[in-house]
Design an enzyme around this catalytic site. Structure first.
Site: not given
Lengths: 208, 208
Positions: A22-24
């Site tokens: 995922s990413n932030a």
């Protein structure tokens, strides 16, 4: 008044029942955009990945997990909207396989094959007709060039170049480009104020 | 009164400046445990990965991102504590390399080599001396057997077996095992109440 679709937040691509790529992305930009459009009297639909923030009351939100799910929801809702803002940060890659049980440590390295996920804005562009599309580009190098390539590939009417520290932060630095490559505006400040700036650019160029 | 270290939340292992491997641990269990120990008058230190929740006032929190960082912070703080509760869900694997720029889509598959990260509780166990260790095991199969293996490998004085739907949810289902393999207790309910149950077990067995 316009009916606007906003994609927001990250997506997750699981390699097993517990671990994912995922990413932030926090969903804060999507939420701030929703507020700006609602405040101006427009109707807002959101397709969001998993986020911890709350979206403003008054917009309808559909939650999804993967990029594939976000794609299907976005295609369905776009049909009934006047335009879309792609503020989500969907995973571009997913594990080719998802293990049904948690992968255990064996002491050996693990080789993960990642395949590309579908491009959501490009898919919406294929069904664009009279609708408008605003894209976001988060680039760590060659920002303006890559943003313009993205604009063309996704048939965007406007693209917002976002600087990496913006992700998961409350401050952001953005530049808006039009299809002819001109800078429509730049903004540095809170995501709430950046969303208002973006609303202003969209209002000026795309709403009628 | 005891001085307790709680590890909490997920860690992130980046493959490039934007994308990472992680899991849906929210930090809620770590936060609820902190509250339970603070309410009983104990001192609480937290080492936490990136979370959106707020930890209770009255505990000192050190934020980290990767498993390696969590390891170093935990070793440093453990030296000054009476025991540790490993409520974090650190990434067990990290990409062997981290690209300095965002990896671009090329149409081809991407092969990612993952290496194992250090085992935080096992490292604390090596410096255990008179301190106590409470571990958590999140297993999708063979739960009790794997929990007991983990207990032995990490020299835990108590291990809490957690069922996967617990992650990122407010409800949880837990079973506590002692080093002789006995079930000390089970609990199903909110994380707040589960944390109180765990506090009770720790209080009975490990605090003096």
């Amino acid at each position: 008044m316009a009916k606007v679709l906003i994609t927001s937040g990250p997506t997750r691509e699981y390699l097993d029942p517990v671990r994912y790529l995922s990413n932030a992305s926090s969903g804060r930009m999507g939420s701030a955009l929703a507020e700006a459009f609602l405040a101006a009297g427009h109707e807002v639909r959101i397709v969001s990945g998993p986020v911890e923030i709350a979206y403003p009351p008054g917009c309808r939100v559909r939650f999804v997990t993967t990029t594939e799910e976000m794609l299907h929801a976005a295609i369905e809702l776009f049909a009934d909207c006047d335009g879309v803002i792609g503020a989500a940060a969907p995973c571009d890659f997913r594990p080719a396989a998802r293990a049904s049980d948690k992968i255990v440590k064996t002491g050996d390295d693990l080789y993960l094959r990642l395949v590309e996920t579908p491009d959501i804005l490009a898919a919406l562009a294929a069904a664009k007709q009279g609708r408008w599309i605003v894209g976001f580009a988060l680039e760590t190098r060659d920002g303006p060039v890559r943003a313009m390539q993205k604009l063309q590939r996704k048939q965007c009417d406007l693209i917002i170049l976002n600087h990496p520290p913006a992700i998961h932060s409350d401050r952001t630095e953005i530049t808006a480009f039009t299809p002819d490559g001109a800078v429509l505006g730049t903004f540095i400040g809170s995501k709430t104020d950046a969303a208002r700036a973006i609303y202003g650019w969209v209002e000026r160029r795309l709403l009628h």
